[in-house]
Every structure is written in structure tokens, then in C-alpha cells.
Design an enzyme around this catalytic site. Structure first.
Site, PDB file in Angstrom:
ATOM      1  N   LYS A 183       0.896  -1.086   0.045  1.00 34.32           N
ATOM      2  CA  LYS A 183       0.127  -0.091   0.056  1.00 34.32           C
ATOM      3  C   LYS A 183       1.025   1.277  -0.159  1.00 34.32           C
ATOM      4  O   LYS A 183       0.402   2.229  -0.607  1.00 34.32           O
ATOM      5  CB  LYS A 183      -1.089  -0.065   1.178  1.00 34.32           C
ATOM      6  CG  LYS A 183      -1.702   1.271   1.277  1.00 34.32           C
ATOM      7  CD  LYS A 183      -2.654   1.348   2.666  1.00 34.32           C
ATOM      8  CE  LYS A 183      -3.571   0.314   2.729  1.00 34.32           C
ATOM      9  NZ  LYS A 183      -4.519   0.481   4.094  1.00 34.32           N
ATOM     10  N   GLU A 195      10.465  -5.505   3.663  1.00 33.60           N
ATOM     11  CA  GLU A 195      10.634  -6.957   3.217  1.00 33.60           C
ATOM     12  C   GLU A 195      10.055  -6.842   1.757  1.00 33.60           C
ATOM     13  O   GLU A 195      10.658  -7.315   0.867  1.00 33.60           O
ATOM     14  CB  GLU A 195       9.905  -7.854   4.022  1.00 33.60           C
ATOM     15  CG  GLU A 195      10.176  -8.083   5.361  1.00 33.60           C
ATOM     16  CD  GLU A 195       9.437  -7.080   6.375  1.00 33.60           C
ATOM     17  OE1 GLU A 195       9.403  -7.509   7.663  1.00 33.60           O
ATOM     18  OE2 GLU A 195       8.760  -6.116   5.819  1.00 33.60           O
ATOM     19  N   GLY A 229      -4.564  -4.028   5.354  1.00 34.79           N
ATOM     20  CA  GLY A 229      -3.884  -5.094   4.378  1.00 34.79           C
ATOM     21  C   GLY A 229      -4.746  -6.428   4.892  1.00 34.79           C
ATOM     22  O   GLY A 229      -4.664  -6.976   3.816  1.00 34.79           O
ATOM     23  N   ARG A 230      -5.059  -6.432   6.017  1.00 36.34           N
ATOM     24  CA  ARG A 230      -5.480  -7.977   6.324  1.00 36.34           C
ATOM     25  C   ARG A 230      -6.927  -8.021   5.793  1.00 36.34           C
ATOM     26  O   ARG A 230      -7.482  -9.357   6.054  1.00 36.34           O
ATOM     27  CB  ARG A 230      -5.417  -8.389   7.763  1.00 36.34           C
ATOM     28  CG  ARG A 230      -6.019  -7.339   8.811  1.00 36.34           C
ATOM     29  CD  ARG A 230      -5.590  -7.494  10.211  1.00 36.34           C
ATOM     30  NE  ARG A 230      -6.083  -6.657  11.124  1.00 36.34           N
ATOM     31  CZ  ARG A 230      -5.618  -5.382  11.015  1.00 36.34           C
ATOM     32  NH1 ARG A 230      -4.445  -5.006  10.449  1.00 36.34           N
ATOM     33  NH2 ARG A 230      -6.058  -4.486  12.022  1.00 36.34           N
ATOM     34  N   GLU A 244      -4.039  -9.620  14.732  1.00 37.89           N
ATOM     35  CA  GLU A 244      -3.621  -8.251  14.245  1.00 37.89           C
ATOM     36  C   GLU A 244      -4.893  -7.314  14.772  1.00 37.89           C
ATOM     37  O   GLU A 244      -4.483  -6.053  15.082  1.00 37.89           O
ATOM     38  CB  GLU A 244      -3.226  -8.190  13.077  1.00 37.89           C
ATOM     39  CG  GLU A 244      -2.410  -6.990  12.719  1.00 37.89           C
ATOM     40  CD  GLU A 244      -1.541  -6.980  11.426  1.00 37.89           C
ATOM     41  OE1 GLU A 244      -0.335  -7.603  11.381  1.00 37.89           O
ATOM     42  OE2 GLU A 244      -2.139  -6.367  10.450  1.00 37.89           O
ATOM     43  N   LYS A 284       9.069  -2.393  13.120  1.00 39.65           N
ATOM     44  CA  LYS A 284       9.530  -2.058  12.032  1.00 39.65           C
ATOM     45  C   LYS A 284      10.537  -0.809  12.276  1.00 39.65           C
ATOM     46  O   LYS A 284      11.746  -0.667  11.805  1.00 39.65           O
ATOM     47  CB  LYS A 284       8.443  -1.161  10.908  1.00 39.65           C
ATOM     48  CG  LYS A 284       7.590  -2.736  10.545  1.00 39.65           C
ATOM     49  CD  LYS A 284       6.434  -1.813   9.646  1.00 39.65           C
ATOM     50  CE  LYS A 284       5.560  -2.928   8.952  1.00 39.65           C
ATOM     51  NZ  LYS A 284       4.392  -2.196   8.142  1.00 39.65           N
TER      52      LYS A 284
END
Length: 554
Positions: free
Chosen positions: A212, A218, A273-274, A359, A518
Site C-alpha cells: 500500500k 521486506e 492489509g488483512r 492483528e 519496523k
């Protein structure tokens, strides 16, 4: 904070107090007895919707439990919360965003305003973009730098850009399109890239960079390595556009990487995202199973969305599953939940649901920043059914922890072999039955005596064969794992997670704990490579950095 109701201390609500009292009254509840005493129990605690059949009769509940749980849902304002989410209100309060993955499944004629703009035309514009790309690749019209058609597609992403698409494309392998193979690259471990590229030819490979923000470490590292591999195999910068596309909301960063603007598929900040497999993040799904099947997947999810929005809570699958999770986590002390698919194609559903649930509900403060007063999300774990029976099911049956479980099984196999599927289905049912029934001391002794064992041996061995039983499970059955039914199944779990967040008053749509790792990772990396000389924030981390630097070669 008025998008549906000011966050609450759920433990102070009358329904919570009533459930606390009811839990004490249920201390000696026996599912065995409940089935023996009520011939209608199965009928009363089952329901069907969107091609799924849910049996929740093997739970530590009676009709009063269900009513008290529904009362709790009503007292926290669940109906308003569901409507607020569907209407595009900022249910993600910490980031002041809507959470509109349901919009991605809505039909073309619908209207949904976000900040005064109808987002549905844009949703369907992207769906048309996906349709065009999928058609061109499947028809051999999208060609690589040697003019050969694309045969392999590699999705580079992590988290929600990987787990959902991988689950669906593998679960629907029976619907796979010939001529195009889909692969996934997520881990930053160089071994994964090495193993994957050894099976590919650059001239016929298309990479999808799914991020996004186009800044996920990664994903960018893997994308950069993939580009280097493509160039080393004979590709050129001038032909890069034939081999790299992106799904991102950061066009500038994608263009700077070398991706043409017309090869960038948009994302929106109102899709987490999920929850994003329904968007352009689902490109590898559409490439794997074809566009018509991808639309069937969306349709199945939409059917479940409508069920969640409109069904009475007493007959609402996601609501009931969410409430049962609260019942066990907050009133019975359960700390984990097992997901047990009895289908090889569903082997990755546990990984997707781990992210979706943990999450989303791994939170310790409410929407208003006040600490919660009760436990929130459970640990989600599990795996393919029959394999688990010979591994961790022992803990489910005789361990000291109460671990609710969801059994997921189709009636029809796509790949029937002799009577294998009948045995698979029988194993699924017998495991849930064994969790419920258990084996008493008397039954264990009688079983041993029937084998002619001496009485002293009977008394020695019997305690080890006692199985407590009375352990709860749900069984979710569908005719077969089709696009529509899988869409409904995944959407059902999305909504279950939201139900629980509403009850606890938490935000299911942010993930600040992920962000911390992160941030700290950048500092650790700088110290590993020597660009940062100041010591780490703690002696353990610095010691491990020193150990790495002292022994690392290359």
C-alpha cells in the site's frame, strides 16, 4: 468518538453482570446431559447461510446463554456499530479512517459516500482494470521482453498482501487456469528468493509488487532483488514495464522504482492489509482462478455481508461466533482458539486467520485510549485436521487448558480417492464428538476389563485413559470449497473479529504494535552494518549485534 457509541467498560454493563452470574450457574453444565435431555438441541443450535452450515450445538451453552450473549451485543450497540462500518464512518478511530473492505464486494449500482465522494465507481473501475489485465495474460497478449507470453506470476508482498491471496489461490486450486502459475514471495530470507527464482525464467515472469505504501521493508527488498535477477537474466530497464506491476497507493514511489503509471493498481487507506484480498491485492487470485471465479468469490462475501447486516443476532453466524469467543475468553478463561480445516486446499486458512484475528484484536486499550478491563483477542492456531490428530489434538482432549475449536469440512472432495473423503469427514466429526463426550473413569475401566486385563492393571491404566470431555467446538460444513463458499467463509471470520472488537470497545483496524518492530529494526540494521555507532537501547540487543558482527562473514 460518536461514530456508533462512546467506548465502554463492558464489565460494568448489566448483561456482563448477568453473564457472570450465569457462568457460575453453568459450572457443572454437561453437554452429554444436554444432548440426552433435549432431542431438539441440534436443531436449536444450527443455522445455514451463504452456502455454509454451522453447528454450534457442541458448546457450553443453553438457550439462556445465547439470549444473555445477544443482550450483551445489544447493550454495546453492535447493530449501530455494524451500520457505522458499512456506511463508511471512521470506525478506525486512531487513524480517523473508515474500514470499508465490504465496499469491495458491493454491486456496481450501489452508492457509498466517503467524505462526500461516492467510492463505488472507483471500486468497479479497478475491478475492470483487473479484468483487463487478467484477460490479456490468460489470452497470451501480455508478453515479456522476448515476446513470449507470461507463464509465471510472482506476488511480492507480506502480511495481508500475501496471506489472504495465498490462502484463496491455493484453496481454489481446482478452479485454476491453465497456462499461468502463481507464486508468492514474502520472507526477506534470501533462501526463499533463491528457491523461487531457480524455478522461473525471467522472460516469461511477471512480478506484482503489492505494498500500500510502497515502503514495506521486506517487500521493497524482495522487489529490488527480483529486479536485479531479471536484469541479470537478460532483461533490460527499457523492457522492465513488461515484467513489473504494482498495487499501491503511493504512485510516486512505484514510478521511482521503475514501474509505469498505467501498471499501478490503486489501493485506498480505507482498506486494511488483512482485509484487502478483495481489492487489487487479489490480482494473483484472479490470475490463478480467472476473473469470473474471482467475482464469484466477491459475491459469496457479499452474501455473508448481507447476512451479517440483516439477520437477527440469534441467527447471525458471525455474531454468534464472536459472542461464543467472548463467552470462552472472558468467562471460561480460554486463551487460545484452534482452527482445524479438514481439507488440504484449506491448509493455509489458519495462517490468514491468525493475522486477521490477532492483528485486529491483539489490543489492550479501548478506542478512546483507556485500558481495557478484560482479556481481548485469543491466540489463533491449528492446522490441517487429520495431521493434527496425530500431534496437538492430544492437548485439546486431555490437556489442562480449555481450547475451543472450529472444525471446517466440505462434503464433497474435488479429488476423490476410494473412500478417503468419507474417512476424512468421519475423522472430523469423531474429533468434535470426542471433545464433547470424553471418556469417564467407569467407561475406561469397563473398556479395559472387556479386554481381559487383570483388575490391578485396570486400576493402574484407567486414569490415563480418562478424557474429560465437555470441551467446546463449532463445526462449519459446506458442500465443497467453491469461490462463493470460500468468500462467505472468509467474510464470516472478518465479521466475527469485528463483533468481538465492538464488545471489548477496541479498534480492530489499526496495528501499532507491528509498526514498533519496523521502527526498531532500522536502528538494529544500522548497527549491524556499522553505520550507527551509538549502542542499542538495551544490553541484550547490543550483545546480539556484537555477536553477529564478530562472527558474520560476507
Amino acid at each position: 468518538m460518536a461514530y456508533y457509541r462512546t467506548p465502554h467498560d463492558v464489565t460494568t454493563l448489566p448483561a456482563w453482570q448477568a453473564l457472570t452470574d450465569h457462568r457460575k450457574a453453568m459450572q457443572n453444565f454437561s453437554m452429554r446431559d444436554a444432548f440426552n435431555e433435549d432431542p431438539q438441541r441440534f436443531n436449536d443450535f444450527t443455522l445455514s447461510s451463504a452456502g455454509l452450515f454451522l453447528d454450534y450445538s457442541k458448546n457450553l451453552i443453553n438457550a439462556e446463554t445465547r439470549q444473555l450473549l445477544v443482550n450483551l451485543a445489544n447493550e454495546v450497540g453492535l447493530k449501530d456499530a455494524i451500520k457505522a462500518q458499512y456506511d463508511g464512518e471512521p470506525v478506525n478511530s486512531s487513524e480517523n479512517r473508515p474500514a470499508l473492505h465490504t465496499a469491495l464486494r458491493r454491486p456496481v449500482g450501489d452508492k457509498l459516500l466517503v467524505n462526500g465522494t461516492n467510492v463505488m465507481p472507483e471500486v468497479h473501475k479497478v475491478l475492470n482494470q483487473i479484468t483487463d489485465l487478467v484477460g490479456r495474460i490468460h489470452d497470451g497478449l501480455w508478453r515479456g521482453y522476448t515476446e513470449k507470453p507470461i507463464t509465471d506470476v510472482v506476488n511480492i508482498g507480506i502480511g495481508g498482501s500475501f496471506l489472504g491471496p495465498e490462502l484463496v489461490s491455493e484453496a481454489l486450486l481446482s478452479y485454476g487456469q491453465k497456462g499461468v502459475r502463481c507464486h508468492y514471495l514474502a520472507n526477506i530470507d534470501g533462501t526463499e528468493l533463491h528457491e523461487l527464482t531457480a524455478k522461473l525464467r525471467a522472460e516469461t515472469t511477471l512480478f506484482i509488487v503489492s505494498s500500500k505504501t510502497f515502503s514495506t521493508l521486506e517487500t521493497l527488498k524482495n522487489a529490488t532483488a527480483a529486479r536485479a535477477w531479471y536484469l541479470a537474466q537478460g532483461g533490460s530497464e527499457a523492457e522492465l514495464y513488461r515484467h513489473f506491476i504494482a498495487v499501491s497507493s503511493n504512485n510516486a514511489a512505484a514510478v521511482a522504482f521503475g514501474i509505469r503509471e498505467e501498471n499501478i493498481f490503486p489501493m485506498w487507506d480505507w482498506v486494511g492489509g488483512r482485509y484487502s484480498l478483495w481489492s487489487a491485492i487479489g490480482l494473483p487470485i484472479a490470475l490463478a482462478i480467472g476473473m469470473s471465479n474471482f467475482k464469484e468469490l466477491l459475491s459469496g462475501a457479499y452474501t455473508m455481508d448481507q447476512h451479517f447486516l440483516n439477520a437477527d443476532f440469534e441467527k447471525n453466524m458471525p455474531v454468534l461466533l464472536g459472542l461464543l469467543g467472548v463467552w470462552y475468553g472472558n468467562f471460561w478463561g480460554a486463551q487460545s482458539h484452534a482452527i482445524l480445516p479438514y481439507d488440504h486446499y484449506l491448509r493455509n486458512i489458519t495462517k490468514h486467520l491468525q493475522q486477521l484475528d490477532m492483528e485486529s484484536n491483539g489490543k489492550s486499550v479501548r478506542q478512546d485510549g483507556v485500558p481495557v478491563k478484560t482479556d481481548t483477542g485469543p491466540v489463533i492456531w491449528g492446522g490441517v485436521g487429520c495431521n493434527g490428530q496425530h500431534a496437538y489434538h492430544q492437548l485439546l482432549h486431555q490437556g489442562t487448558q480449555l481450547i475451543p475449536a472450529d472444525f471446517i469440512v466440505p462434503i464433497v472432495s474435488f479429488n476423490p480417492v476410494s473412500d478417503h473423503h468419507q474417512w476424512l469427514y468421519a475423522n472430523c466429526l469423531s474429533q468434535s464428538q470426542a471433545l464433547m463426550l470424553g471418556k469417564t473413569r467407569e467407561e475406561a475401566e469397563a473398556e479395559l476389563r472387556a479386554k481381559g486385563m487383570p483388575e490391578d492393571e485396570v486400576q493402574r491404566v484407567a486414569p490415563h485413559k480418562v478424557i474429560p470431555g465437555n470441551r467446546p467446538s463449532n463445526t462449519i460444513v459446506c458442500e465443497r470449497i467453491s469461490p462463493r463458499r470460500l468468500g462467505a467463509l472468509v467474510a464470516m471470520y472478518e465479521h466475527k473479529v469485528f463483533v468481538q472488537s465492538v464488545i471489548w470497545g477496541t479498534n480492530a483496524f489499526d496495528q501499532w504494535g507491528v509498526e514498533l518492530g519496523k521502527e526498531l529494526g532500522k536502528g538494529v540494521y544500522s548497527r549491524l552494518v556499522g553505520t550507527e555507532e551509538t549502542p542499542a537501547e538495551d544490553a541484550s540487543t547490543q550483545g546480539l549485534i556484537n555477536y553477529f558482527r564478530g562472527r558474520h562473514r560476507g
